[in-house]
Design a protein around this motif. Structure first.
Motif, PDB file in Angstrom:
ATOM      1  N   GLY A  95      -1.312  -3.718 -10.419  1.00  0.00           N
ATOM      2  CA  GLY A  95      -0.275  -4.735 -10.359  1.00  0.00           C
ATOM      3  C   GLY A  95       0.721  -4.557  -9.227  1.00  0.00           C
ATOM      4  O   GLY A  95       1.573  -5.417  -9.025  1.00  0.00           O
ATOM      5  N   LEU A  96       0.637  -3.444  -8.500  1.00  0.00           N
ATOM      6  CA  LEU A  96       1.520  -3.229  -7.359  1.00  0.00           C
ATOM      7  C   LEU A  96       0.830  -3.672  -6.073  1.00  0.00           C
ATOM      8  O   LEU A  96      -0.400  -3.613  -5.979  1.00  0.00           O
ATOM      9  CB  LEU A  96       1.894  -1.745  -7.237  1.00  0.00           C
ATOM     10  N   PRO A  97       1.600  -4.095  -5.078  1.00  0.00           N
ATOM     11  CA  PRO A  97       0.988  -4.407  -3.785  1.00  0.00           C
ATOM     12  C   PRO A  97       0.592  -3.102  -3.082  1.00  0.00           C
ATOM     13  O   PRO A  97       1.462  -2.297  -2.735  1.00  0.00           O
ATOM     14  CB  PRO A  97       2.079  -5.159  -3.025  1.00  0.00           C
ATOM     15  N   VAL A  98      -0.701  -2.887  -2.936  1.00  0.00           N
ATOM     16  CA  VAL A  98      -1.221  -1.655  -2.350  1.00  0.00           C
ATOM     17  C   VAL A  98      -1.941  -1.988  -1.051  1.00  0.00           C
ATOM     18  O   VAL A  98      -2.844  -2.824  -1.028  1.00  0.00           O
ATOM     19  CB  VAL A  98      -2.184  -0.941  -3.324  1.00  0.00           C
ATOM     20  N   VAL A  99      -1.512  -1.321   0.017  1.00  0.00           N
ATOM     21  CA  VAL A  99      -2.103  -1.514   1.336  1.00  0.00           C
ATOM     22  C   VAL A  99      -2.795  -0.227   1.741  1.00  0.00           C
ATOM     23  O   VAL A  99      -2.213   0.852   1.683  1.00  0.00           O
ATOM     24  CB  VAL A  99      -1.030  -1.877   2.383  1.00  0.00           C
ATOM     25  N   TYR A 138     -10.061   4.189  -2.464  1.00  0.00           N
ATOM     26  CA  TYR A 138      -9.118   3.433  -1.630  1.00  0.00           C
ATOM     27  C   TYR A 138      -9.438   1.945  -1.693  1.00  0.00           C
ATOM     28  O   TYR A 138      -8.548   1.112  -1.865  1.00  0.00           O
ATOM     29  CB  TYR A 138      -9.180   3.882  -0.162  1.00  0.00           C
ATOM     30  N   ASP A 139     -10.721   1.614  -1.533  1.00  0.00           N
ATOM     31  CA  ASP A 139     -11.130   0.203  -1.523  1.00  0.00           C
ATOM     32  C   ASP A 139     -10.831  -0.481  -2.853  1.00  0.00           C
ATOM     33  O   ASP A 139     -10.415  -1.641  -2.877  1.00  0.00           O
ATOM     34  CB  ASP A 139     -12.624   0.082  -1.204  1.00  0.00           C
ATOM     35  N   SER A 140     -11.032   0.228  -3.958  1.00  0.00           N
ATOM     36  CA  SER A 140     -10.830  -0.384  -5.276  1.00  0.00           C
ATOM     37  C   SER A 140      -9.357  -0.626  -5.582  1.00  0.00           C
ATOM     38  O   SER A 140      -9.028  -1.509  -6.371  1.00  0.00           O
ATOM     39  CB  SER A 140     -11.452   0.493  -6.371  1.00  0.00           C
ATOM     40  N   LEU A 141      -8.474   0.130  -4.951  1.00  0.00           N
ATOM     41  CA  LEU A 141      -7.043   0.035  -5.255  1.00  0.00           C
ATOM     42  C   LEU A 141      -6.280  -0.919  -4.341  1.00  0.00           C
ATOM     43  O   LEU A 141      -5.215  -1.408  -4.713  1.00  0.00           O
ATOM     44  CB  LEU A 141      -6.391   1.420  -5.157  1.00  0.00           C
ATOM     45  N   SER A 142      -6.796  -1.170  -3.155  1.00  0.00           N
ATOM     46  CA  SER A 142      -6.018  -1.907  -2.157  1.00  0.00           C
ATOM     47  C   SER A 142      -6.321  -3.396  -2.160  1.00  0.00           C
ATOM     48  O   SER A 142      -7.446  -3.818  -2.375  1.00  0.00           O
ATOM     49  CB  SER A 142      -6.264  -1.321  -0.768  1.00  0.00           C
ATOM     50  N   SER A 143      -5.272  -4.158  -1.898  1.00  0.00           N
ATOM     51  CA  SER A 143      -5.405  -5.613  -1.762  1.00  0.00           C
ATOM     52  C   SER A 143      -5.427  -6.034  -0.305  1.00  0.00           C
ATOM     53  O   SER A 143      -5.766  -7.161   0.012  1.00  0.00           O
ATOM     54  CB  SER A 143      -4.230  -6.305  -2.455  1.00  0.00           C
ATOM     55  N   LEU A 144      -5.011  -5.125   0.572  1.00  0.00           N
ATOM     56  CA  LEU A 144      -5.000  -5.389   2.007  1.00  0.00           C
ATOM     57  C   LEU A 144      -5.388  -4.088   2.705  1.00  0.00           C
ATOM     58  O   LEU A 144      -4.902  -3.019   2.335  1.00  0.00           O
ATOM     59  CB  LEU A 144      -3.595  -5.819   2.466  1.00  0.00           C
ATOM     60  N   THR A 145      -6.267  -4.201   3.699  1.00  0.00           N
ATOM     61  CA  THR A 145      -6.677  -3.040   4.491  1.00  0.00           C
ATOM     62  C   THR A 145      -6.433  -3.355   5.960  1.00  0.00           C
ATOM     63  O   THR A 145      -6.810  -4.426   6.433  1.00  0.00           O
ATOM     64  CB  THR A 145      -8.175  -2.712   4.261  1.00  0.00           C
ATOM     65  N   ILE A 146      -5.794  -2.413   6.647  1.00  0.00           N
ATOM     66  CA  ILE A 146      -5.529  -2.575   8.077  1.00  0.00           C
ATOM     67  C   ILE A 146      -5.991  -1.313   8.794  1.00  0.00           C
ATOM     68  O   ILE A 146      -5.586  -0.203   8.422  1.00  0.00           O
ATOM     69  CB  ILE A 146      -4.033  -2.807   8.359  1.00  0.00           C
TER      70      ILE A 146
END
Length: 168
Positions: A95-99, A138-146
């Motif tokens: 539920g948190l914004p994770v990058v 990392y991939d399962s937790l993040s909503s944005l990847t840079i």
């Protein structure tokens, strides 16, 4: 977005620029930065010393305490690369914004050379093995990847701010 939870959380590979990007985000968003590794160091001493004298298990326990506390504060939160290995931390990130910040092996090699990161003492091969093992988490937790390999970190921070604005 809850006022009592992290505004954004940065995760990813060691050396990807989480702390440096977090500092830029904190300035842009006028929020404090909480670097969970820095909190562990402030409370317990250098991470390399903790690993050498007390072991990774003790470090991870203290890291977990720092992460749990940080995620409950209204701030930009940067997690050490291995913090996501803890199941409770993964649950707390829901539920948190994770990058996720990524970086290529050829670019990170100079950043980690001669560093104080205990799990990377064996160099780029160790880094690659760690990242490969952690990447699915990392991939399962993040909503944005840079990928920070070839982008100025100011630009990375600006992209994250833009992304957060679309979520509001």
């Amino acid at each position: 977005m809850s006022e009592s939870r992290a505004a954004v959380v940065l995760i990813g590979a060691p050396g990807a620029g989480k702390t440096r990007t977090g500092k830029r985000l904190a300035r842009l968003l006028d929020l404090p930065l909480i670097d969970t590794d820095a909190r562990v160091v402030a409370a317990h001493g250098p991470i390399a010393t903790i690993f050498d004298e007390l072991g990774e298990t003790q470090f991870r326990a203290w890291e977990r305490e720092a992460v749990a506390s940080a995620l409950g504060e209204r701030a930009i939160v940067t997690l050490g690369g291995g913090a996501v290995l803890d199941a409770a931390t993964r649950a707390d990130l829901e539920g948190l914004p994770v990058v996720q910040l990524t970086i290529s092996a050829d670019v990170v090699e100079s950043r980690i050379a001669g560093g104080k990161r205990p799990l990377l003492r064996d160099g780029i091969g160790a880094w690659q093995a760690i990242v490969e093992a952690r990447q699915p988490i990392y991939d399962s937790l993040s909503s944005l990847t840079i990928d920070t390999s070839h982008i100025p970190l100011d630009t990375v921070a600006e992209r994250i701010v833009g992304w957060l604005e679309t979520r509001a």
